[in-house]
Motif scaffolding. Structure first.
Motif, PDB file in Angstrom:
ATOM      1  N   ALA A 190       0.827  -1.222   0.000  1.00  0.00           N
ATOM      2  CA  ALA A 190       0.000   0.000   0.000  1.00  0.00           C
ATOM      3  C   ALA A 190       0.852   1.259   0.000  1.00  0.00           C
ATOM      4  O   ALA A 190       0.386   2.321   0.399  1.00  0.00           O
ATOM      5  CB  ALA A 190      -0.927  -0.011   1.213  1.00  0.00           C
ATOM      6  N   VAL A 191       2.088   1.133  -0.463  1.00  0.00           N
ATOM      7  CA  VAL A 191       2.971   2.303  -0.545  1.00  0.00           C
ATOM      8  C   VAL A 191       3.083   2.724  -2.011  1.00  0.00           C
ATOM      9  O   VAL A 191       3.533   1.946  -2.853  1.00  0.00           O
ATOM     10  CB  VAL A 191       4.370   1.990   0.026  1.00  0.00           C
ATOM     11  N   GLY A 192       2.677   3.944  -2.301  1.00  0.00           N
ATOM     12  CA  GLY A 192       2.663   4.406  -3.687  1.00  0.00           C
ATOM     13  C   GLY A 192       3.917   5.129  -4.111  1.00  0.00           C
ATOM     14  O   GLY A 192       4.142   5.348  -5.312  1.00  0.00           O
ATOM     15  N   PHE A 193       4.732   5.522  -3.150  1.00  0.00           N
ATOM     16  CA  PHE A 193       5.940   6.294  -3.494  1.00  0.00           C
ATOM     17  C   PHE A 193       6.966   6.121  -2.388  1.00  0.00           C
ATOM     18  O   PHE A 193       6.620   6.118  -1.196  1.00  0.00           O
ATOM     19  CB  PHE A 193       5.580   7.786  -3.625  1.00  0.00           C
ATOM     20  N   VAL A 194       8.228   5.957  -2.770  1.00  0.00           N
ATOM     21  CA  VAL A 194       9.321   5.903  -1.800  1.00  0.00           C
ATOM     22  C   VAL A 194      10.407   6.883  -2.242  1.00  0.00           C
ATOM     23  O   VAL A 194      10.909   6.799  -3.368  1.00  0.00           O
ATOM     24  CB  VAL A 194       9.916   4.485  -1.679  1.00  0.00           C
ATOM     25  N   GLY A 195      10.733   7.823  -1.374  1.00  0.00           N
ATOM     26  CA  GLY A 195      11.789   8.788  -1.660  1.00  0.00           C
ATOM     27  C   GLY A 195      13.086   8.397  -0.972  1.00  0.00           C
ATOM     28  O   GLY A 195      13.199   7.331  -0.349  1.00  0.00           O
ATOM     29  N   SER A 196      14.075   9.294  -1.052  1.00  0.00           N
ATOM     30  CA  SER A 196      15.411   8.959  -0.556  1.00  0.00           C
ATOM     31  C   SER A 196      15.417   8.726   0.952  1.00  0.00           C
ATOM     32  O   SER A 196      16.137   7.859   1.449  1.00  0.00           O
ATOM     33  CB  SER A 196      16.395  10.061  -0.932  1.00  0.00           C
ATOM     34  N   LEU A 197      14.620   9.478   1.688  1.00  0.00           N
ATOM     35  CA  LEU A 197      14.606   9.281   3.137  1.00  0.00           C
ATOM     36  C   LEU A 197      13.886   7.978   3.501  1.00  0.00           C
ATOM     37  O   LEU A 197      14.209   7.339   4.499  1.00  0.00           O
ATOM     38  CB  LEU A 197      13.935  10.468   3.837  1.00  0.00           C
ATOM     39  N   GLY A 198      12.923   7.590   2.684  1.00  0.00           N
ATOM     40  CA  GLY A 198      12.263   6.304   2.890  1.00  0.00           C
ATOM     41  C   GLY A 198      13.234   5.156   2.661  1.00  0.00           C
ATOM     42  O   GLY A 198      13.240   4.169   3.411  1.00  0.00           O
TER      43      GLY A 198
END
Lengths: 113, 374
Positions: free
Chosen positions: A50-58
């Motif tokens: 259910a995660v649509g986006f992961v950035g650098s901090l993620g």
């Protein structure tokens, strides 16, 4: 961003992330997420479906959690990344650094291995 | 407190603390930049603030899509109430057209024709501190921008770029230059997170790469450069920050570019006669995540007339007006589209990115770098 914790008797702790793991989303869950990984009695599965986006901090959060568990002789395995998130994982070579599985069955298999 | 307590003590307790309880609350509108108007901030005073395109308005928004007397905002105690004045195109608050007076919540986004206004309210001292932070971020952004190289309009490698730092500073940086008579290096990096910390690390790496200051490192070897950076910038010693980078070296004698990338999406080469951009990518983790990582590199031939695009993820990880999250797959058709005569490629791409994203400031830096190999 939400974090749900599923703890069934005899099963690995399951951390379910819901929403966007961007800068603000990561900030919202990182303390609890790391605390749950630290406090888990055994291995941890991280449900990314259910995660649509992961950035650098993620990415940093996921790696930090996996390493924290590794130092304690346990494993954190991610599974269920949606195609755009899986593409990010591939770009940053995440699967070369920490365990990543396509789905829950494969994640459980990695824990047994 | 009991009725038996002396009156004097009750009086003391009720006295407001100067500068805290009595701190004035201010009400502001942040008007976001448009192609023709810079961003600005206006205060909503005690009297009603009329908004319209007419010169008599308290706030003039010059656009044919804004009515002469469009709407009005008035303070009632600490509440800011907005009322439409029968405007033609409507007063939109957080995506909904207003038909009756509505209390604005902090952060409410007003859409009036092409203008977006954000309502803010709080203590004046807090805004003053916030403005200082914004100034510091702007200074950090200007410092990073000052490290960027000038465009190269002539020569065997030609370079042009567009860099748009976000309000929070995303930690993007890039550079290029000749290593010797024949070899030309180019790189683009993106530090994790946002803010001054990310800008500081970006600036540190940019300065090292600009002056080739990694002792014992062969700067013509992309894998060696990535390994040396990884050795120096481990996340555990950099405040938890890491960065992705694409680094390549073009040799004019062989017309080959050797490259490596660390946690970074591909650069793309467009070759005359080929419709599809060619990704230049090697799988490696970002710099700082894995000590002693054996970085890999690759090579590709560069035909005459080829064009190489490097860009940061801020160029494609954008959210559209209808709330869709775009990916690199949405960006690639822009690269393959025909150039516009008279418009530099980085500017064409920037306009496309800006046009595709939702109104308002972008969440991340956008760095677009184009190299041509005649």
């Amino acid at each position: 961003m939400e974090l749900q914790v599923v703890q069934d008797a005899g099963a690995p702790t399951r951390l379910v992330l819901v929403g966007r793991l961007d800068a603000s989303g990561t900030e919202k869950v990182e303390v609890l997420f790391m605390a749950r990984v630290r406090a888990a009695a055994g291995d941890v599965l991280v449900d990314m479906t259910a995660v649509g986006f992961v950035g650098s901090l993620g990415i940093r959060l996921l790696i930090s959690a996996a390493r924290l568990a590794e130092r304690a002789g346990r494993k954190v395995v991610l599974f269920g990344a949606q195609p755009p998130v899986a593409e990010v994982f591939r770009t940053v070579a995440l699967d070369d650094l920490i365990p990543v599985a396509a789905d829950e069955a494969a994640a459980l298999a990695q824990l047994v291995a | 407190m009991t009725p038996d307590e002396p009156e004097e003590e009750r009086t003391t307790l009720r006295r407001p603390v100067p500068g805290v309880l009595a701190a004035p609350v201010v009400h502001l509108l942040d008007i976001e930049a448009t192609p023709s108007e810079p961003a600005r901030r206006v205060e909503i005073g005690p009297g009603p603030l009329t908004i319209g395109r007419g010169a008599q308005s308290g706030l003039v928004l010059p656009s044919g899509d804004v009515s002469r007397n469009h709407c009005v905002i008035a303070l009632h105690g600490e509440a800011a109430i907005i009322s439409d004045l029968g405007s033609t195109n409507g007063t939109i608050v957080d995506g909904k057209r207003v038909h009756e007076p509505v209390r604005l919540s902090i952060g409410a986004r007003l859409t009036l024709g092409p203008f977006t206004l954000v309502y803010r309210s709080g203590r004046a001292a807090d805004f003053a501190r916030g403005e200082e932070v914004e100034k510091d971020l702007a200074r950090a952004g200007r410092y990073v921008a000052a490290l960027l190289p000038p465009p190269l309009p002539e020569g065997p490698v030609r370079a042009d770029w567009r860099f748009v730092p976000s309000a929070n500073i995303g930690g993007d940086g890039f550079g290029y230059g000749w290593l010797d008579e024949h070899r030309f290096a180019v790189w683009l990096l993106d530090v994790s997170g946002h803010g001054v910390g990310s800008a500081l690390l970006a600036a540190s790496v940019m300065n090292l790469l600009r002056v080739h200051s990694l002792p014992g490192t062969d700067f013509t070897d992309a894998a060696a450069v990535l390994a040396a950076l990884n050795d120096r910038f481990q996340m555990d010693r950099q405040g938890g920050l890491y960065f992705s980078i694409w680094y390549g070296v073009y040799d004019t004698r062989s017309r080959i570019i050797g490259f490596g990338c660390a946690g970074q999406h591909p650069a793309f080469m467009i070759v005359p006669g080929e419709a599809t951009p060619q990704p230049l990518w090697v799988k490696n983790p970002a710099v700082g995540l894995a000590p002693d990582w054996p970085y890999r590199r690759a090579e590709v031939a560069v035909p005459p007339g080829a064009r190489l695009h490097l860009f940061s993820d801020g160029a494609f990880e954008i959210i559209t007006a209808d709330d869709r999250q775009l990916t690199i797959g949405d960006f690639l058709p822009l690269l393959a589209a025909a150039p516009q005569p008279g418009l530099p490629e980085p500017e064409r791409l920037w306009q496309a990115v800006r046009g595709a994203s939702r109104p308002g400031p972008l969440d991340d830096d956008v760095a677009l770098l184009t190299l041509d190999f005649p």
